[in-house]
Design a protein around this motif. Structure first.
Motif, PDB file in Angstrom:
ATOM      1  N   SER A  12       0.828  -1.210   0.000  1.00  0.00           N
ATOM      2  CA  SER A  12       0.000   0.000   0.000  1.00  0.00           C
ATOM      3  C   SER A  12       0.861   1.259   0.000  1.00  0.00           C
ATOM      4  CB  SER A  12      -0.939  -0.006   1.209  1.00  0.00           C
ATOM      5  OG  SER A  12      -0.200   0.065   2.421  1.00  0.00           O
ATOM      6  N   VAL A  13       1.997   1.221   0.679  1.00  0.00           N
ATOM      7  CA  VAL A  13       2.900   2.371   0.671  1.00  0.00           C
ATOM      8  C   VAL A  13       3.487   2.578  -0.728  1.00  0.00           C
ATOM      9  CG1 VAL A  13       5.094   3.268   1.546  1.00  0.00           C
ATOM     10  CG2 VAL A  13       3.455   2.239   3.122  1.00  0.00           C
ATOM     11  N   ILE A  14       3.880   1.479  -1.393  1.00  0.00           N
ATOM     12  CA  ILE A  14       4.471   1.574  -2.729  1.00  0.00           C
ATOM     13  C   ILE A  14       3.461   2.096  -3.747  1.00  0.00           C
ATOM     14  CG2 ILE A  14       5.429   0.243  -4.652  1.00  0.00           C
ATOM     15  CD1 ILE A  14       6.707  -1.617  -2.585  1.00  0.00           C
ATOM     16  N   ILE A  15       2.246   1.564  -3.703  1.00  0.00           N
ATOM     17  CA  ILE A  15       1.244   1.888  -4.725  1.00  0.00           C
ATOM     18  C   ILE A  15       0.462   3.152  -4.386  1.00  0.00           C
ATOM     19  CG2 ILE A  15      -0.799   1.063  -5.957  1.00  0.00           C
ATOM     20  CD1 ILE A  15       0.190  -1.786  -5.455  1.00  0.00           C
ATOM     21  N   ILE A  88      -9.900  -8.422  -4.613  1.00  0.00           N
ATOM     22  CA  ILE A  88     -10.633  -7.343  -5.302  1.00  0.00           C
ATOM     23  C   ILE A  88      -9.686  -6.188  -5.607  1.00  0.00           C
ATOM     24  CG2 ILE A  88     -12.402  -5.561  -5.004  1.00  0.00           C
ATOM     25  CD1 ILE A  88     -14.037  -7.620  -3.427  1.00  0.00           C
ATOM     26  N   VAL A  89      -8.889  -5.808  -4.604  1.00  0.00           N
ATOM     27  CA  VAL A  89      -7.938  -4.704  -4.793  1.00  0.00           C
ATOM     28  C   VAL A  89      -6.922  -5.062  -5.870  1.00  0.00           C
ATOM     29  CG1 VAL A  89      -6.118  -3.329  -3.714  1.00  0.00           C
ATOM     30  CG2 VAL A  89      -8.214  -3.823  -2.454  1.00  0.00           C
ATOM     31  N   GLY A  90      -6.340  -6.257  -5.774  1.00  0.00           N
ATOM     32  CA  GLY A  90      -5.326  -6.661  -6.741  1.00  0.00           C
ATOM     33  C   GLY A  90      -5.866  -6.755  -8.155  1.00  0.00           C
ATOM     34  N   SER A  91      -7.065  -7.332  -8.309  1.00  0.00           N
ATOM     35  CA  SER A  91      -7.665  -7.476  -9.640  1.00  0.00           C
ATOM     36  C   SER A  91      -8.030  -6.117 -10.226  1.00  0.00           C
ATOM     37  CB  SER A  91      -8.915  -8.363  -9.554  1.00  0.00           C
ATOM     38  OG  SER A  91      -8.587  -9.641  -9.080  1.00  0.00           O
ATOM     39  N   TYR A  92      -8.567  -5.237  -9.378  1.00  0.00           N
ATOM     40  CA  TYR A  92      -8.956  -3.917  -9.873  1.00  0.00           C
ATOM     41  C   TYR A  92      -7.732  -3.124 -10.329  1.00  0.00           C
ATOM     42  CZ  TYR A  92     -11.355   0.535 -10.281  1.00  0.00           C
ATOM     43  OH  TYR A  92     -11.870   1.704 -10.785  1.00  0.00           O
ATOM     44  N   ILE A  93      -6.672  -3.182  -9.529  1.00  0.00           N
ATOM     45  CA  ILE A  93      -5.445  -2.468  -9.910  1.00  0.00           C
ATOM     46  C   ILE A  93      -4.882  -3.008 -11.218  1.00  0.00           C
ATOM     47  CG2 ILE A  93      -3.038  -2.073  -9.265  1.00  0.00           C
ATOM     48  CD1 ILE A  93      -3.941  -1.950  -6.365  1.00  0.00           C
ATOM     49  N   GLN A  94      -4.925  -4.308 -11.377  1.00  0.00           N
ATOM     50  CA  GLN A  94      -4.327  -4.943 -12.550  1.00  0.00           C
ATOM     51  C   GLN A  94      -5.089  -4.634 -13.833  1.00  0.00           C
ATOM     52  OE1 GLN A  94      -3.821  -9.158 -12.090  1.00  0.00           O
ATOM     53  NE2 GLN A  94      -2.451  -9.328 -13.844  1.00  0.00           N
ATOM     54  N   PHE A  95      -6.427  -4.530 -13.743  1.00  0.00           N
ATOM     55  CA  PHE A  95      -7.219  -4.423 -14.970  1.00  0.00           C
ATOM     56  C   PHE A  95      -7.933  -3.083 -15.164  1.00  0.00           C
ATOM     57  CE2 PHE A  95      -7.220  -9.012 -13.873  1.00  0.00           C
ATOM     58  CZ  PHE A  95      -6.551  -9.491 -14.999  1.00  0.00           C
ATOM     59  N   TYR A  96      -8.209  -2.345 -14.084  1.00  0.00           N
ATOM     60  CA  TYR A  96      -9.069  -1.168 -14.232  1.00  0.00           C
ATOM     61  C   TYR A  96      -8.479   0.126 -13.662  1.00  0.00           C
ATOM     62  CZ  TYR A  96     -12.408  -4.994 -14.816  1.00  0.00           C
ATOM     63  OH  TYR A  96     -13.037  -6.140 -15.233  1.00  0.00           O
ATOM     64  N   TYR A  97      -7.478   0.042 -12.840  1.00  0.00           N
ATOM     65  CA  TYR A  97      -6.990   1.197 -12.089  1.00  0.00           C
ATOM     66  C   TYR A  97      -6.424   2.285 -13.011  1.00  0.00           C
ATOM     67  CZ  TYR A  97      -4.574   3.653  -8.259  1.00  0.00           C
ATOM     68  OH  TYR A  97      -4.141   4.578  -7.346  1.00  0.00           O
ATOM     69  N   ASN A 187       9.393  -7.461  -9.246  1.00  0.00           N
ATOM     70  CA  ASN A 187       9.468  -8.496 -10.274  1.00  0.00           C
ATOM     71  C   ASN A 187       8.124  -8.818 -10.928  1.00  0.00           C
ATOM     72  OD1 ASN A 187      12.387  -9.676 -10.172  1.00  0.00           O
ATOM     73  ND2 ASN A 187      11.806  -9.429  -8.035  1.00  0.00           N
ATOM     74  N   ILE A 188       7.058  -8.839 -10.135  1.00  0.00           N
ATOM     75  CA  ILE A 188       5.760  -9.220 -10.717  1.00  0.00           C
ATOM     76  C   ILE A 188       4.676  -8.170 -10.477  1.00  0.00           C
ATOM     77  CG2 ILE A 188       6.258 -11.683 -10.584  1.00  0.00           C
ATOM     78  CD1 ILE A 188       4.525 -11.810  -8.080  1.00  0.00           C
ATOM     79  N   ALA A 189       5.055  -6.991 -10.008  1.00  0.00           N
ATOM     80  CA  ALA A 189       4.142  -5.848  -9.856  1.00  0.00           C
ATOM     81  C   ALA A 189       2.897  -6.225  -9.063  1.00  0.00           C
ATOM     82  CB  ALA A 189       3.793  -5.279 -11.221  1.00  0.00           C
ATOM     83  N   TYR A 190       1.711  -5.962  -9.625  1.00  0.00           N
ATOM     84  CA  TYR A 190       0.466  -6.067  -8.887  1.00  0.00           C
ATOM     85  C   TYR A 190       0.081  -7.506  -8.534  1.00  0.00           C
ATOM     86  CZ  TYR A 190       0.178  -1.326 -10.686  1.00  0.00           C
ATOM     87  OH  TYR A 190       0.453  -0.021 -11.006  1.00  0.00           O
ATOM     88  N   ASN A 191       0.730  -8.481  -9.129  1.00  0.00           N
ATOM     89  CA  ASN A 191       0.448  -9.876  -8.793  1.00  0.00           C
ATOM     90  C   ASN A 191       0.822 -10.212  -7.356  1.00  0.00           C
ATOM     91  OD1 ASN A 191      -0.577 -10.761 -11.350  1.00  0.00           O
ATOM     92  ND2 ASN A 191       1.508 -10.671 -12.143  1.00  0.00           N
ATOM     93  N   VAL A 192       1.488  -9.302  -6.686  1.00  0.00           N
ATOM     94  CA  VAL A 192       1.879  -9.534  -5.302  1.00  0.00           C
ATOM     95  C   VAL A 192       0.656  -9.754  -4.414  1.00  0.00           C
ATOM     96  CG1 VAL A 192       1.905  -7.077  -4.659  1.00  0.00           C
ATOM     97  CG2 VAL A 192       3.382  -8.700  -3.452  1.00  0.00           C
TER      98      VAL A 192
END
Length: 245
Positions: A12-15, A88-97, A187-192
């Motif tokens: 959350s701090v990074i993003i 929900i947070v991870g999926s939204y960031i990956q596809f819609y953010y 290395n894998i960004a939002y997949n974390v």
């Protein structure tokens, strides 16, 4: 649980440039925004605090209603809710953010709700002895414990040493989780977020294993006790000879 909380907070701090595993700093921000008369910002921060509060409320109400009758469900449902929030947070960031302010405020609130659930769960099942999402109180407790260990009579107490070990384990797990999240994100960004959810699933699986084994041992304890004594206990019969019973 502390490992996953450390991961979530660093993510959350990074993003979002916001802490989500505790609300101490948010109270300071809330006071500042109220003092400046920035009512919209104050409302947002207040809603974050309420979401963290509501997460703890939900976790504890599940525990107090189901822990005696369905212990595993009482432990797993809050973690499942936390996983859903993170997915929900991870999926939204990956596809819609689109990195808008409103999106960020909502996603931070959802992560605070998830962390409130985790903190409420661990605090509830440990009688408030353990909190895994922040280290403020834990660091204070460790300072007090180590000051007590300067005297021999306190160092001799097993319960104090055990408490220190648990708190050190939580502290290092939280820190390790944060470092891991930073490295994984590079290395894998939002997949974390999916990695964090995987660790929480492991917690659920481990809890299921422990509760199932404990339930089996408890259910078979009379048989095991009879079996043990039947093999090892002896008494005299009417003729005065020793025989197994």
């Amino acid at each position: 649980m502390a490992f996953s909380a450390g991961m979530v907070n660093v993510i959350s701090v990074i993003i979002f440039f916001a802490f989500t595993s505790n609300v101490t700093g948010h109270y300071a921000v809330l006071a500042e925004e109220i003092a400046k008369g920035n009512w919209y910002q104050a409302g947002v921060v207040a809603s974050w605090i309420l979401l963290f509060f509501f997460g703890g409320f939900i976790a504890n109400i599940i525990i107090i209603n189901f822990n005696k009758t369905h212990t595993y469900l009482a432990h797993s449902i809050p973690i499942i809710l936390e996983i859903i929030c993170l997915l929900i947070v991870g999926s939204y960031i990956q596809f819609y953010y689109k990195e808008s302010l409103v999106e960020t405020e909502i996603l931070v609130g959802l992560m605070l709700f998830a962390m409130g659930i985790q903190n409420g769960l661990t605090a509830s099942i440990s009688n408030s002895a353990v909190k895994t999402t922040h280290l403020t109180g834990l660091t204070t407790d460790l300072g007090m414990l180590f000051s007590m260990f300067t005297k021999k009579e306190y160092r001799a107490k097993k319960e104090l040493r055990a408490k220190a070990k648990v708190q050190l384990a939580i502290m290092f797990s939280y820190l390790l989780g944060g470092v891991s999240a930073g490295l994984i994100y590079l290395n894998i960004a939002y997949n974390v977020f999916y990695i964090v959810s995987l660790f929480l699933i492991i917690v659920i699986a481990y809890d299921f294993y422990r509760l199932r084994v404990a339930k089996y041992v408890s259910a078979n304890q009379p048989f095991l006790r009879i079996h043990y004594y039947g093999r090892n206990k002896k008494r005299k019969n009417k003729s005065g000879e020793l025989q197994k019973v």
